[in-house]
Design a protein around this motif. Structure first.
Motif, mmCIF file in Angstrom:
data_model
loop_
_atom_site.group_PDB
_atom_site.id
_atom_site.type_symbol
_atom_site.label_atom_id
_atom_site.label_comp_id
_atom_site.label_asym_id
_atom_site.label_seq_id
_atom_site.Cartn_x
_atom_site.Cartn_y
_atom_site.Cartn_z
ATOM 1 N N TYR A 1 -10.533 102.746 106.205
ATOM 2 C CA TYR A 1 -10.543 103.237 104.822
ATOM 3 C C TYR A 1 -9.988 104.645 104.734
ATOM 4 C CZ TYR A 1 -13.176 99.107 103.758
ATOM 5 O OH TYR A 1 -13.525 97.789 103.600
ATOM 6 N N SER A 2 -9.361 104.912 103.577
ATOM 7 C CA SER A 2 -8.804 106.245 103.306
ATOM 8 C C SER A 2 -9.614 106.924 102.205
ATOM 9 C CB SER A 2 -7.340 106.141 102.882
ATOM 10 O OG SER A 2 -7.210 105.429 101.653
ATOM 11 N N TYR A 3 -9.364 108.208 102.033
ATOM 12 C CA TYR A 3 -10.089 109.031 101.068
ATOM 13 C C TYR A 3 -9.768 108.628 99.631
ATOM 14 C CZ TYR A 3 -11.342 113.391 98.595
ATOM 15 O OH TYR A 3 -11.853 114.315 97.722
ATOM 16 N N ARG A 4 -8.477 108.396 99.351
ATOM 17 C CA ARG A 4 -8.055 108.005 98.013
ATOM 18 C C ARG A 4 -7.022 106.892 98.117
ATOM 19 N NH1 ARG A 4 -6.798 112.614 93.792
ATOM 20 N NH2 ARG A 4 -7.581 110.955 92.444
ATOM 21 N N PRO A 5 -6.818 106.142 97.034
ATOM 22 C CA PRO A 5 -5.776 105.114 97.063
ATOM 23 C C PRO A 5 -4.398 105.747 97.225
ATOM 24 C CG PRO A 5 -7.280 104.801 95.206
ATOM 25 C CD PRO A 5 -7.573 106.151 95.769
ATOM 26 N N GLY A 6 -3.469 104.974 97.725
ATOM 27 C CA GLY A 6 -2.109 105.476 97.879
ATOM 28 C C GLY A 6 -1.662 105.423 99.323
ATOM 29 N N PRO B 1 -9.835 109.507 88.231
ATOM 30 C CA PRO B 1 -9.522 108.577 89.314
ATOM 31 C C PRO B 1 -10.245 108.956 90.600
ATOM 32 C CG PRO B 1 -7.544 109.066 88.071
ATOM 33 C CD PRO B 1 -8.617 109.980 87.541
ATOM 34 N N GLY B 2 -10.781 107.957 91.284
ATOM 35 C CA GLY B 2 -11.808 108.207 92.277
ATOM 36 C C GLY B 2 -11.331 108.574 93.666
ATOM 37 N N ASP B 3 -12.277 109.108 94.453
ATOM 38 C CA ASP B 3 -12.136 109.240 95.901
ATOM 39 C C ASP B 3 -13.346 108.563 96.539
ATOM 40 O OD1 ASP B 3 -14.286 111.199 96.768
ATOM 41 O OD2 ASP B 3 -13.216 112.536 95.415
ATOM 42 N N LEU B 4 -13.201 108.169 97.796
ATOM 43 C CA LEU B 4 -14.250 107.380 98.444
ATOM 44 C C LEU B 4 -15.467 108.212 98.799
ATOM 45 C CD1 LEU B 4 -15.261 104.706 99.524
ATOM 46 C CD2 LEU B 4 -13.913 105.069 101.603
ATOM 47 N N SER B 5 -15.290 109.516 98.973
ATOM 48 C CA SER B 5 -16.427 110.358 99.337
ATOM 49 C C SER B 5 -17.450 110.413 98.206
ATOM 50 C CB SER B 5 -15.951 111.763 99.695
ATOM 51 O OG SER B 5 -17.025 112.558 100.137
ATOM 52 N N PHE C 1 -6.178 99.087 105.174
ATOM 53 C CA PHE C 1 -5.745 99.315 106.543
ATOM 54 C C PHE C 1 -6.465 98.343 107.479
ATOM 55 C CE2 PHE C 1 -5.735 103.123 104.006
ATOM 56 C CZ PHE C 1 -4.426 103.585 104.138
ATOM 57 N N ASP C 2 -5.700 97.695 108.328
ATOM 58 C CA ASP C 2 -6.255 96.699 109.248
ATOM 59 C C ASP C 2 -7.071 95.668 108.468
ATOM 60 O OD1 ASP C 2 -6.917 95.340 111.537
ATOM 61 O OD2 ASP C 2 -8.383 96.800 112.250
ATOM 62 N N ALA D 1 -16.418 104.938 107.877
ATOM 63 C CA ALA D 1 -17.877 104.775 107.923
ATOM 64 C C ALA D 1 -18.442 104.559 106.526
ATOM 65 C CB ALA D 1 -18.516 105.988 108.587
ATOM 66 N N VAL D 2 -17.971 105.350 105.560
ATOM 67 C CA VAL D 2 -18.437 105.204 104.178
ATOM 68 C C VAL D 2 -18.046 103.834 103.628
ATOM 69 C CG1 VAL D 2 -18.271 106.091 101.820
ATOM 70 C CG2 VAL D 2 -18.331 107.690 103.753
ATOM 71 N N GLY D 3 -16.786 103.472 103.795
ATOM 72 C CA GLY D 3 -16.304 102.217 103.240
ATOM 73 C C GLY D 3 -17.012 101.005 103.803
ATOM 74 N N LEU D 4 -17.253 100.997 105.111
ATOM 75 C CA LEU D 4 -17.923 99.846 105.718
ATOM 76 C C LEU D 4 -19.374 99.737 105.274
ATOM 77 C CD1 LEU D 4 -16.495 99.962 109.356
ATOM 78 C CD2 LEU D 4 -15.906 98.336 107.534
ATOM 79 N N LEU D 5 -20.059 100.871 105.134
ATOM 80 C CA LEU D 5 -21.435 100.804 104.646
ATOM 81 C C LEU D 5 -21.474 100.250 103.226
ATOM 82 C CD1 LEU D 5 -24.417 101.326 105.223
ATOM 83 C CD2 LEU D 5 -24.116 103.608 104.215
ATOM 84 N N CYS D 6 -20.543 100.698 102.386
ATOM 85 C CA CYS D 6 -20.486 100.166 101.019
ATOM 86 C C CYS D 6 -20.224 98.665 101.035
ATOM 87 C CB CYS D 6 -19.403 100.888 100.224
ATOM 88 S SG CYS D 6 -19.768 102.615 99.833
#
Length: 355
Positions: free
Chosen positions: A204-209, A157-161, A198-199, A219-224
């Motif tokens: 974005y958070s590191y992992r779901p939950g 199960p993933g993390d955003l990093s 969020f918002d 920053a990572v989530g928005l670029l993706c």
């Protein structure tokens, strides 16, 4: 946005990186290993991640338009590419791993190396690079968790990093005319939804939950999201960009010998703001580029052309040392023209295939 001063920094940074490449084409985060003058201080702790170190440095050269076919560093780039190709471990005929031994960093290694190989193929269309780059992308597809993310081991199960680098690798592959199953991109979007609650998708958070959002992961989530097709006027993107702009570059006092500087955040956020444009980018760029120009080592000697920062909230300086700080700084100063590989605005205009 590039200036004579920033381009001089890039040139000096590449010179320092080239001087610390090993004979077989690899780099090591412990840059003190190897022949020649290795007296620069601040080696990284992750000496068992040569694939990650090599990929990160190779990306810095490719971002400057240096390939194994043209440029001032053809030999260095060629040896680095050969190292990655020769150290790819085939899972089967179509799947090839570039995972380093370090469990926590191994999947990062694969994502970085896939970006590097896909970019090298995309820039040159060298047929010898097609199969290794495609095999690396197939490994990413097979390693994806059913809920769309990636982490330290296959199908975990993933993390955003980790997932951020994988999504960038997928984008590099698609733009280089390599194949990625549509189900992989659909799951990637599903994973971003799970960490971007969020918002209404702006944070974005590191992992779901129940984890709180963070600046790094936003920053990572928005670029993706931008790579996956969010348009300039998407409401969540607009709010997210304003949040990053308010946060500003995470930098310390330039006069400190090793200022606390979070290049992980700065690298991702700079790409988001550069693509978004406007006054937010102008202010951000001035502040960050001035800081990088002022903090690059310019004294004659072993460190000339390199950077080293204290960690702050970025684990990279301790793990990757001066190699990590220098490669990330160079890539950040290439943000004006470096978009997977030098496709520029096309990187944001072409959406992921989701249907």
């Amino acid at each position: 946005g590039a200036t004579g001063a920033t381009e001089e920094c890039v040139a000096l940074g590449l010179q320092w990186l080239a001087a610390h490449q090993l004979e077989d084409g690899r780099w090591n985060f412990n840059h003190q290993i190897g022949p020649g003058d290795r007296s620069s201080p601040d080696p990284g702790q992750y000496a068992d991640c040569p694939i990650a170190a090599t990929a990160l440095c190779l990306m810095a050269f490719l971002g400057n338009g240096q390939t194994h076919l043209e440029g001032a560093y053809k030999e260095q780039v060629g040896r680095a590419i050969n190292y990655l190709v020769n150290n790819q471990r085939r899972v089967n005929e179509v799947n090839g791993s570039l995972v380093d031994p370090n469990r926590q960093a191994g999947m990062y290694s694969h994502g970085l190396a896939t970006i590097a190989l896909a970019e090298a193929y995309g820039l040159t269309k060298d047929p010898a690079l097609h199969d290794p780059a495609q095999a690396a992308l197939t490994f990413i597809a097979d390693a994806q968790n059913s809920r769309g993310g990636w982490r330290y081991s296959v199908q975990e199960p993933g993390d955003l990093s980790v997932s951020g680098w994988m999504i960038m690798a997928i984008k590099s592959g698609l733009m280089s005319d390599l194949d990625v199953p549509k189900v992989v991109t659909k799951r990637s979007a599903m994973f971003l939804d799970s960490v971007g609650k969020f918002d209404s998708g702006a944070r974005y958070s590191y992992r779901p939950g129940n984890q709180d959002p963070s600046a790094n992961m936003t920053a990572v989530g928005l670029l993706c999201r931008m790579y996956m097709g969010w348009k300039h006027d998407h409401p969540a993107l607009e709010r997210g960009v304003k949040y990053l702009a308010r946060t500003g570059p995470q930098i310390g006092e330039s006069s400190d010998p090793k200022p606390v500087t979070n290049m992980y955040f700065n690298y991702y956020a700079a790409q988001v703001l550069r693509q978004y444009g406007g006054p937010e980018w102008t202010k951000w760029n001035t502040e960050l580029s001035n800081h990088l120009v002022q903090t690059q080592s310019r004294e004659e000697g072993a460190t000339k052309g390199s950077w080293m920062f204290d960690a702050g909230t970025d684990p990279g300086p301790a793990a990757g040392g001066r190699i990590y700080c220098t490669a990330m700084s160079v890539m950040t100063l290439e943000v004006y023209y470096r978009f997977l590989p030098i496709y520029r605005d096309q990187a944001m205009q072409d959406e992921f295939p989701l249907d």
